[in-house]
Write a protein that holds these residues in place. Sequence first.
Motif, mmCIF file in Angstrom:
data_model
loop_
_atom_site.group_PDB
_atom_site.id
_atom_site.type_symbol
_atom_site.label_atom_id
_atom_site.label_comp_id
_atom_site.label_asym_id
_atom_site.label_seq_id
_atom_site.Cartn_x
_atom_site.Cartn_y
_atom_site.Cartn_z
ATOM 1 N N VAL A 140 0.843 -1.194 0.000
ATOM 2 C CA VAL A 140 0.000 0.000 0.000
ATOM 3 C C VAL A 140 0.881 1.248 0.000
ATOM 4 O O VAL A 140 1.826 1.353 0.778
ATOM 5 N N LYS A 141 0.586 2.170 -0.889
ATOM 6 C CA LYS A 141 1.308 3.440 -0.860
ATOM 7 C C LYS A 141 0.531 4.403 0.047
ATOM 8 O O LYS A 141 -0.571 4.834 -0.290
ATOM 9 N N VAL A 142 1.106 4.705 1.185
ATOM 10 C CA VAL A 142 0.417 5.504 2.195
ATOM 11 C C VAL A 142 0.545 6.989 1.864
ATOM 12 O O VAL A 142 1.584 7.437 1.387
ATOM 13 N N ARG A 143 -0.537 7.727 2.117
ATOM 14 C CA ARG A 143 -0.514 9.160 1.860
ATOM 15 C C ARG A 143 -0.916 9.931 3.101
ATOM 16 O O ARG A 143 -1.656 9.433 3.949
ATOM 17 N N THR B 295 -3.011 16.146 9.471
ATOM 18 C CA THR B 295 -3.011 15.713 10.864
ATOM 19 C C THR B 295 -2.417 14.322 11.044
ATOM 20 O O THR B 295 -1.836 14.017 12.075
ATOM 21 N N ASP B 296 -2.577 13.480 10.031
ATOM 22 C CA ASP B 296 -2.058 12.118 10.149
ATOM 23 C C ASP B 296 -2.081 11.470 8.774
ATOM 24 O O ASP B 296 -2.529 12.077 7.802
ATOM 25 N N VAL B 297 -1.613 10.221 8.711
ATOM 26 C CA VAL B 297 -1.713 9.510 7.444
ATOM 27 C C VAL B 297 -3.122 8.944 7.312
ATOM 28 O O VAL B 297 -3.811 8.713 8.304
ATOM 29 N N LYS C 249 2.586 17.350 12.545
ATOM 30 C CA LYS C 249 1.906 17.273 11.247
ATOM 31 C C LYS C 249 2.600 16.252 10.360
ATOM 32 O O LYS C 249 3.737 15.853 10.634
ATOM 33 N N VAL C 250 1.889 15.833 9.340
ATOM 34 C CA VAL C 250 2.499 14.979 8.328
ATOM 35 C C VAL C 250 2.235 15.604 6.967
ATOM 36 O O VAL C 250 1.223 16.279 6.773
ATOM 37 N N GLU C 251 3.167 15.410 6.062
ATOM 38 C CA GLU C 251 2.985 15.980 4.724
ATOM 39 C C GLU C 251 3.684 15.087 3.707
ATOM 40 O O GLU C 251 4.581 14.322 4.069
ATOM 41 N N PRO C 252 3.282 15.200 2.460
ATOM 42 C CA PRO C 252 3.964 14.409 1.439
ATOM 43 C C PRO C 252 5.377 14.955 1.228
ATOM 44 O O PRO C 252 5.619 16.145 1.454
ATOM 45 N N PRO C 253 6.309 14.105 0.835
ATOM 46 C CA PRO C 253 7.659 14.600 0.557
ATOM 47 C C PRO C 253 7.651 15.455 -0.700
ATOM 48 O O PRO C 253 6.705 15.392 -1.487
ATOM 49 N N ALA C 254 8.698 16.244 -0.866
ATOM 50 C CA ALA C 254 8.827 17.032 -2.083
ATOM 51 C C ALA C 254 8.757 16.076 -3.269
ATOM 52 O O ALA C 254 9.488 15.096 -3.318
ATOM 53 N N GLU C 255 7.852 16.341 -4.183
ATOM 54 C CA GLU C 255 7.680 15.442 -5.325
ATOM 55 C C GLU C 255 8.806 15.631 -6.320
ATOM 56 O O GLU C 255 9.259 16.741 -6.569
ATOM 57 N N ILE D 244 8.563 8.730 7.451
ATOM 58 C CA ILE D 244 7.870 7.520 7.881
ATOM 59 C C ILE D 244 7.268 6.856 6.639
ATOM 60 O O ILE D 244 7.256 7.451 5.564
ATOM 61 N N TYR D 245 6.815 5.630 6.787
ATOM 62 C CA TYR D 245 6.250 4.878 5.658
ATOM 63 C C TYR D 245 7.179 4.934 4.439
ATOM 64 O O TYR D 245 6.789 5.388 3.360
ATOM 65 N N ALA D 246 8.400 4.503 4.621
ATOM 66 C CA ALA D 246 9.373 4.429 3.525
ATOM 67 C C ALA D 246 9.567 5.773 2.831
ATOM 68 O O ALA D 246 9.867 5.828 1.649
ATOM 69 N N GLY D 247 9.388 6.864 3.585
ATOM 70 C CA GLY D 247 9.623 8.171 2.997
ATOM 71 C C GLY D 247 8.451 8.695 2.190
ATOM 72 O O GLY D 247 8.541 9.754 1.582
ATOM 73 N N ASN D 248 7.320 7.964 2.191
ATOM 74 C CA ASN D 248 6.137 8.454 1.477
ATOM 75 C C ASN D 248 5.452 9.571 2.232
ATOM 76 O O ASN D 248 4.577 10.255 1.687
ATOM 77 N N VAL D 249 5.804 9.715 3.499
ATOM 78 C CA VAL D 249 5.238 10.759 4.344
ATOM 79 C C VAL D 249 6.378 11.328 5.188
ATOM 80 O O VAL D 249 7.252 10.598 5.644
ATOM 81 N N ILE D 250 6.372 12.645 5.339
ATOM 82 C CA ILE D 250 7.359 13.289 6.214
ATOM 83 C C ILE D 250 6.604 13.785 7.447
ATOM 84 O O ILE D 250 5.642 14.546 7.333
#
Lengths: 250, 309
Positions: free
Chosen positions: A15-18, A24-26, A219-225, B127-133
């Motif tokens: 699963v690719k988590v977002r 606030t969370d994944v 907080k959580v955020e997506p990495p720089a794309e 976290i999650y293999a870098g899919n989330v920071i």
Amino acid sequence: MKVLVAVKRVVDYNVKVRAKGDGTDVDLNNVKMAINPFCEIAVEEAVRLKEAGVATEVIAVSVGAKPCQEQIRTALALGADRGIHVEAEGRLEPLVIAKLLKGVVDKEEPQLVILGKQSIDGDNNQTGQMLGALANMPQGTFASEIKVEGDKLNVIREVDGGLQTLSLSLPAIVTTDLRLNEPRYASLPNIMKAKKKQLDVYTPEDLGVSVTSHVSQLKVEPPAERKAGIKVEDVAQLVDKLKNEAKVIS
Amino acid sequence: MSTLVIAEHDNSSLKPATLNAVAAAQAMGAEIAILVAGANCAAVGEQAAAVAGVSRVLVADNPAYEHQLAENVSLLIAEVAAGFDNIVAPATSNCKNTMPRVAALLDVSQISEILSVESADTFTRPIYAGNVIATVQSTDAKKVITVRATAFDAVAAEGGSATIEAVPAVHDSGLSTFISEEVAVSDRPELTAAPVVVSGGRGMQNGENFKLLEGIADKLGAAIGASRAAVDAGFVPNDMQVGQTGKIVAPDLYIAVGISGAIQHLAGMKDSKVIVAINKDEDAPIFQVADYGLVADLFEALPELEAKL
């Protein structure tokens, strides 16, 4: 000897988590959950020790909310003899999990505790080592091979430069790396049998541990794309681009 | 405020990852000391004293620390930690092994593999293999932190003039004994420190075919890596693995050959400056992160690439 093996319920590795839109969370709604791959390797190793006549009993333990009993049942279907669920809610830090596992270790007095080297959700890589410190046991982390020899455990470890072999006095902690073994699949008859195996539930209070948080997630955020670049036609164009556009080779 | 940085070394030389950890320590804005725990490691102490921005070097030189046994070194660090607010180490296999023990001995949480320092108590980490920071805040008075080396630019190895002090404390737990070590000897640069990395995946088909990467690596001064699929298939040893559970690399140039681009692999290399992918499957996910993609049979493309470099 008695072997305790820890298993964690995590998001399935496919699963690719977002991150949720509000940060606030994944987003774990309707996501497939599974046993952490490294924990599965830990269960397999414990079961192999039992099949080899080295281990007499394999106990699978999991710390978490009620649904993690599913992963304990998976471990029981893979060959563990009985299960222990330490029921605790919320985001549990490795230090808290290690303290709860220490409580179980004090009750069960295993000669060997096998854990995964890290869980694929938090990617912390801490719990086994922390348990080692709390229980004053030696540790063989990132293990690719283990062998019980009398009252010692020989562990081959995956380290940055290659492999390291240690001899540990028992009782000891092992954390698994990928090459320790290839886990089996649970057969249907074993899945059915696992439903009848003993599963005890403890609370943190039973184990004398207070569940306190030292770290809060702000907080959580997506990495720089990373944007996809271009497709080159051939090797000549590739070399040209690397030399003259990216300037990473000369 | 003061920060203790744990040196990564082999008793004769200080490893570059230490310089990235010092950079993270600098971002915390505290006075910095380096702890060198080892045996016959005076030379490492001198190299540490030359690192820019470091004021003190503590050297614990004893046979008990020769092989970085976690049981012994963690007791030492926990004792030395008494005089510091932050304990910072590079996320090398040694420090990943030792630091959680230190944290547990100090009864604090560890923050693993930080990517940035937001403030004295707030950090980001994957976290999650870098899919989330995640941005996390620690309430511990004493913080135990490991640093993802690729996220911090190394400080200069020269230019400092720290004082060197001996730490006499000897901790030998007697719980573990070093037996042997098999370290791959190579003339190539270390995977995590190489400016160029050439990696092979399942598409290489067997270990023998990794020779096709060697000529290219030689010409580029590159290290050779592999995907987990190639390691699992037994093509190459695990210490070559790049990914979530292997090594994290961020070279100037990363060339992925016959690698499909599973998220676990991307987690280990997607911070590389320039990524090249060579794969015959034009739909392979690796092309979504590659700056330059070449859809080609690697057995034809590699010899041609070597010839043209």
